[in-house]
Scaffold this active site. Structure first.
Site, PDB file in Angstrom:
ATOM      1  N   ALA A   1       7.216  -5.517   6.351  1.00 29.58           N
ATOM      2  CA  ALA A   1       6.752  -5.836   7.286  1.00 29.58           C
ATOM      3  C   ALA A   1       5.036  -6.432   7.516  1.00 29.58           C
ATOM      4  CB  ALA A   1       6.816  -4.115   8.340  1.00 29.58           C
TER       5      ALA A   1
ATOM      6  N   LEU B   1       5.392  -9.895  -2.450  1.00 29.57           N
ATOM      7  CA  LEU B   1       4.240 -10.251  -2.501  1.00 29.57           C
ATOM      8  C   LEU B   1       2.672 -11.051  -2.002  1.00 29.57           C
ATOM      9  CD1 LEU B   1       4.189 -10.419  -7.046  1.00 29.57           C
ATOM     10  CD2 LEU B   1       3.663  -8.916  -5.121  1.00 29.57           C
TER      11      LEU B   1
ATOM     12  N   TYR C   1       0.538  -0.942  -0.496  1.00 28.79           N
ATOM     13  CA  TYR C   1      -0.133  -0.164  -0.480  1.00 28.79           C
ATOM     14  C   TYR C   1       0.973   0.944  -0.045  1.00 28.79           C
ATOM     15  CZ  TYR C   1      -2.959   3.543   1.858  1.00 28.79           C
ATOM     16  OH  TYR C   1      -3.150   4.784   2.343  1.00 28.79           O
TER      17      TYR C   1
ATOM     18  N   TYR D   1       3.846  -6.134  17.533  1.00 31.08           N
ATOM     19  CA  TYR D   1       4.257  -4.802  16.209  1.00 31.08           C
ATOM     20  C   TYR D   1       4.462  -3.852  16.373  1.00 31.08           C
ATOM     21  CZ  TYR D   1       3.066  -1.882  12.701  1.00 31.08           C
ATOM     22  OH  TYR D   1       3.350  -0.892  11.837  1.00 31.08           O
TER      23      TYR D   1
ATOM     24  N   GLY E   1       0.970  -7.554  -0.954  1.00 31.04           N
ATOM     25  CA  GLY E   1       1.711  -6.604  -2.297  1.00 31.04           C
ATOM     26  C   GLY E   1       1.028  -7.006  -3.703  1.00 31.04           C
TER      27      GLY E   1
HETATM   28  N1  LIG Z   1      -0.103   1.451   6.962  1.00 29.54           N
HETATM   29  C1  LIG Z   1      -0.257   2.349   8.071  1.00 29.54           C
HETATM   30  O1  LIG Z   1      -0.714   2.788   8.404  1.00 29.54           O
HETATM   31  C2  LIG Z   1       1.489   1.890   8.706  1.00 29.54           C
HETATM   32  C3  LIG Z   1       1.487   2.670   9.525  1.00 29.54           C
HETATM   33  C4  LIG Z   1       2.776   3.175  10.435  1.00 29.54           C
HETATM   34  C5  LIG Z   1       3.538   1.942   9.459  1.00 29.54           C
HETATM   35  N2  LIG Z   1       3.583   1.403   8.638  1.00 29.54           N
HETATM   36  C6  LIG Z   1       4.278   0.543   7.859  1.00 29.54           C
HETATM   37  O2  LIG Z   1       4.513   0.860   6.667  1.00 29.54           O
HETATM   38  C7  LIG Z   1       5.190  -0.424   6.297  1.00 29.54           C
HETATM   39  C8  LIG Z   1       4.515  -0.198   4.850  1.00 29.54           C
HETATM   40  O3  LIG Z   1       3.134  -1.059   5.424  1.00 29.54           O
HETATM   41  P1  LIG Z   1       1.518  -1.268   3.830  1.00 29.54           P
HETATM   42  O4  LIG Z   1       0.258  -0.303   5.363  1.00 29.54           O
HETATM   43  O5  LIG Z   1       1.852  -0.446   3.166  1.00 29.54           O
HETATM   44  O6  LIG Z   1       1.807  -2.802   3.952  1.00 29.54           O
HETATM   45  P2  LIG Z   1       1.374  -4.144   2.932  1.00 29.54           P
HETATM   46  O7  LIG Z   1       0.995  -4.862   3.808  1.00 29.54           O
HETATM   47  O8  LIG Z   1       0.461  -2.848   1.738  1.00 29.54           O
HETATM   48  O9  LIG Z   1       3.470  -3.741   2.249  1.00 29.54           O
HETATM   49  C9  LIG Z   1       3.842  -4.247   2.381  1.00 29.54           C
HETATM   50  C10 LIG Z   1       4.832  -5.239   1.708  1.00 29.54           C
HETATM   51  O10 LIG Z   1       5.996  -5.319   2.305  1.00 29.54           O
HETATM   52  C11 LIG Z   1       5.334  -6.678   1.521  1.00 29.54           C
HETATM   53  N3  LIG Z   1       6.248  -8.117   2.591  1.00 29.54           N
HETATM   54  C12 LIG Z   1       6.186  -8.542   3.581  1.00 29.54           C
HETATM   55  N4  LIG Z   1       7.193  -9.054   3.352  1.00 29.54           N
HETATM   56  C13 LIG Z   1       7.775  -9.293   2.967  1.00 29.54           C
HETATM   57  C14 LIG Z   1       9.616 -10.182   2.530  1.00 29.54           C
HETATM   58  N5  LIG Z   1       9.388 -10.891   3.150  1.00 29.54           N
HETATM   59  N6  LIG Z   1      10.287 -10.046   1.445  1.00 29.54           N
HETATM   60  C15 LIG Z   1       9.780  -8.754   1.140  1.00 29.54           C
HETATM   61  N7  LIG Z   1       8.195  -8.197   0.783  1.00 29.54           N
HETATM   62  C16 LIG Z   1       7.444  -8.240   1.956  1.00 29.54           C
HETATM   63  C17 LIG Z   1       4.340  -7.360   1.150  1.00 29.54           C
HETATM   64  O11 LIG Z   1       3.923  -8.042  -0.309  1.00 29.54           O
HETATM   65  C18 LIG Z   1       3.898  -5.910   0.561  1.00 29.54           C
HETATM   66  O12 LIG Z   1       3.630  -5.924  -0.511  1.00 29.54           O
HETATM   67  C19 LIG Z   1       5.524  -1.969   6.695  1.00 29.54           C
HETATM   68  O13 LIG Z   1       6.015  -1.209   8.037  1.00 29.54           O
HETATM   69  C20 LIG Z   1       4.314  -0.947   8.077  1.00 29.54           C
HETATM   70  O14 LIG Z   1       4.764  -1.357   9.369  1.00 29.54           O
HETATM   71  C21 LIG Z   1       1.970   1.115   7.806  1.00 29.54           C
HETATM   72  O1  LIG Z   2     -13.029  -2.872  12.002  1.00 31.64           O
HETATM   73  C1  LIG Z   2     -12.774  -1.971  12.852  1.00 31.64           C
HETATM   74  C2  LIG Z   2     -11.444  -1.345  12.089  1.00 31.64           C
HETATM   75  C3  LIG Z   2     -10.630  -0.967  12.990  1.00 31.64           C
HETATM   76  N1  LIG Z   2     -10.836  -0.124  14.739  1.00 31.64           N
HETATM   77  C4  LIG Z   2     -10.957   0.706  15.393  1.00 31.64           C
HETATM   78  O2  LIG Z   2     -10.249   2.013  14.477  1.00 31.64           O
HETATM   79  C5  LIG Z   2      -8.429   2.106  14.951  1.00 31.64           C
HETATM   80  C6  LIG Z   2      -7.602   2.240  14.049  1.00 31.64           C
HETATM   81  O3  LIG Z   2      -7.953   1.054  13.305  1.00 31.64           O
HETATM   82  P1  LIG Z   2      -6.866   0.331  12.257  1.00 31.64           P
HETATM   83  O4  LIG Z   2      -7.506   1.061  10.542  1.00 31.64           O
HETATM   84  O5  LIG Z   2      -6.561  -0.801  12.176  1.00 31.64           O
HETATM   85  O6  LIG Z   2      -5.088   0.941  12.304  1.00 31.64           O
HETATM   86  P2  LIG Z   2      -4.133   1.021  13.526  1.00 31.64           P
HETATM   87  O7  LIG Z   2      -4.962  -0.173  14.684  1.00 31.64           O
HETATM   88  O8  LIG Z   2      -4.308   2.110  14.497  1.00 31.64           O
HETATM   89  O9  LIG Z   2      -2.663   1.245  13.303  1.00 31.64           O
HETATM   90  C7  LIG Z   2      -2.736   1.271  12.248  1.00 31.64           C
HETATM   91  O10 LIG Z   2      -1.722   2.589  11.841  1.00 31.64           O
HETATM   92  C8  LIG Z   2      -0.298   2.018  13.000  1.00 31.64           C
HETATM   93  C9  LIG Z   2       0.057   3.638  12.911  1.00 31.64           C
HETATM   94  O11 LIG Z   2      -0.820   4.840  14.415  1.00 31.64           O
HETATM   95  C10 LIG Z   2       0.081   1.310  12.423  1.00 31.64           C
HETATM   96  O12 LIG Z   2       1.157   0.635  12.827  1.00 31.64           O
HETATM   97  C11 LIG Z   2      -0.123  -0.237  11.735  1.00 31.64           C
HETATM   98  O13 LIG Z   2       0.603  -0.511  10.787  1.00 31.64           O
HETATM   99  C12 LIG Z   2      -1.380   0.949  11.007  1.00 31.64           C
HETATM  100  O14 LIG Z   2      -1.962  -0.920  10.802  1.00 31.64           O
HETATM  101  C13 LIG Z   2      -8.701   1.252  16.099  1.00 31.64           C
HETATM  102  O15 LIG Z   2      -8.782   2.481  17.046  1.00 31.64           O
HETATM  103  C14 LIG Z   2      -9.423   0.690  15.798  1.00 31.64           C
HETATM  104  O16 LIG Z   2      -9.951  -0.719  16.767  1.00 31.64           O
HETATM  105  C15 LIG Z   2     -11.726  -0.457  14.304  1.00 31.64           C
HETATM  106  O17 LIG Z   2     -13.209   0.243  15.440  1.00 31.64           O
HETATM  107  N2  LIG Z   2     -13.503  -1.055  13.476  1.00 31.64           N
END
Ligand SMILES: NC(=O)c1ccc[n+]([C@@H]2O[C@H](COP(=O)([O-])OP(=O)(O)OC[C@H]3O[C@@H](n4cnc5c(N)ncnc54)[C@H](O)[C@@H]3O)[C@@H](O)[C@H]2O)c1
Ligand SMILES: O=c1ccn([C@@H]2O[C@H](COP(=O)(O)OP(=O)(O)O[C@H]3O[C@H](CO)[C@@H](O)[C@H](O)[C@H]3O)[C@@H](O)[C@H]2O)c(=O)[nH]1
Length: 322
Positions: A73, A31, A10, A139, A34
């Site tokens: 991750a 993948l 993402y 995590y 992803g």
């Molecule tokens: N989504 C959020 O809100 C959020 C918030 C804070 C931090 N992060 C961090 O940002 C990063 C990206 O998050 P995202 O939401 O895009 O996640 P995502 O799951 O969409 O993307 C992760 C990508 O990494 C790849 N991947 C996972 N393990 C792998 C491996 N061992 N080797 C090669 N590729 C691998 C997956 O296939 C995927 O394409 C993560 O490190 C996550 O912890 C995300």
């Molecule tokens: O069906 C749902 C999904 C989520 N939530 C709530 O919505 C909030 C946000 O949840 P979510 O969208 O799952 O995100 P987080 O658990 O806050 O975690 C995200 O945001 C973090 C940073 O704050 C990142 O590190 C994580 O990777 C990412 O998944 C939380 O209070 C959840 O409990 C609900 O109530 N119902």
């Protein structure tokens, strides 16, 4: 050439879209969560694993890598509580293999995707980078471990790195070409939008008895495009030698409760949501809101997009039905 690990995910795929405008890019992704279609065609794509020495050798020996951005991750708070091994294996052990490969090939510039989850249950309204890091789920702990390892690698091996602690990523690419697609989806905004599109019956609100004004959890939502821009600035700072090591929060500085997010989705889409109050989800802190002053002062970065912008762009993406 910039190596983007997890560039099919993402946030990584949004990063690649920005990065290819200025740099040559190679993406390494297994993948697991992803999508191949999400990787911009101007980037080179290698299917492989960050914990596989052979895959890393092949990438580092083929391309002249100047810097690594590491997005790969497992990143679900709830899942990490149920299956911590998966998190320590992929987020810590596999990342160590990557760091070893960087050491071997003398690539010293690293940008790491960390998270607000490193702060646990902070005692302060606004979280700064000085707020104590006391994660409450595996995590968050897995990400903090890598941050600590990076500090040691910087001291011992001269690594230069920027750690970006993102708060809750949301939104989609402006054109609607790519967006968030996880299976199963667990993140709040896509779940609400899927419900509004009729793809699920209801939205479960995890906990309505938190110590917050409406009882639901508060989060700081940040647009993926804003996150990508912060990486560009961090990359420039590393490549120009302006920064050796730094840790920055990336957030809007505004907190929205789960109920407020659902209401904003209703306003943006003009549809009514069906929400059901449910039990708390294990591992969830009540409130996470960032101060991003440090990154503004040092890199000039500030979030540009509002929650409405994030939801509107995500709606455009989800409405495509991909
Ligand atoms: N989504 C959020 O809100 C959020 C918030 C804070 C931090 N992060 C961090 O940002 C990063 C990206 O998050 P995202 O939401 O895009 O996640 P995502 O799951 O969409 O993307 C992760 C990508 O990494 C790849 N991947 C996972 N393990 C792998 C491996 N061992 N080797 C090669 N590729 C691998 C997956 O296939 C995927 O394409 C993560 O490190 C996550 O912890 C995300
Ligand atoms: O069906 C749902 C999904 C989520 N939530 C709530 O919505 C909030 C946000 O949840 P979510 O969208 O799952 O995100 P987080 O658990 O806050 O975690 C995200 O945001 C973090 C940073 O704050 C990142 O590190 C994580 O990777 C990412 O998944 C939380 O209070 C959840 O409990 C609900 O109530 N119902």
């Amino acid at each position: 050439m910039i190596l983007v690990i997890g560039g099919a995910g993402y946030i990584g795929s949004h990063m690649v879209k920005e990065l290819v405008k200025e740099k040559e890019v190679v993406v390494l992704d297994n993948l697991s969560t992803g999508h191949r279609w999400a990787v911009d065609e101007k980037a080179i794509f290698v299917e492989g694993d960050l914990g596989d020495v052979g895959d890393l050798d092949s990438v580092f020996s083929t391309y002249g890598i100047e810097a690594v951005m590491h997005f790969a991750a497992n990143s679900l708070v709830g899942e990490s509580v149920v299956d911590p091994m998966k998190y320590y294996q992929n987020n810590v052990a596999a990342t160590m293999i990557l760091l070893e490969a960087m050491k071997k090939y003398e690539v010293k510039n690293f940008i790491f995707s960390s998270t607000a989850a490193v702060y646990g249950v902070p005692k302060f309204e606004l979280i700064t980078e000085e707020t104590p890091t006391l994660p409450i789920n595996p995590y968050g702990r897995s990400k903090l471990m890598i941050e600590q390892i990076l500090a040691d690698y910087a001291r011992a091996y001269g690594f230069h790195y920027v750690v970006l602690r993102y708060f809750n990523a949301a939104g989609a690419y402006g054109t609607g070409e790519i967006g968030e697609k996880h299976y199963p989806e667990t993140h709040l905004i896509p779940i609400v939008l899927q419900q509004l599109l009729g793809e699920r019956e209801s939205i479960f609100v995890f906990g309505s008895d938190y110590d917050t004004p409406d009882g639901t959890c508060i989060r700081d939502y940040i647009h993926v495009t804003d996150i990508a821009r912060a990486h560009m600035l961090a990359l420039d700072a590393l490549l120009l030698g302006n920064k050796e090591t730094a840790i920055y929060n990336l957030g809007n500085g505004l907190g929205y409760s789960v109920k407020e997010v659902i209401e904003t989705c209703e306003k943006v889409t003009g549809k009514q949501a069906n929400m059901i109050m449910a039990n708390r989800r294990e591992g969830d802190p009540a409130r996470l809101v960032a101060s991003s002053e440090k990154v503004f002062k040092e890199l000039g970065w500030k979030a540009k997009y509002s929650l409405v912008d994030m939801i509107a762009s995500a709606w455009k993406w989800h409405s495509r039905g991909i």
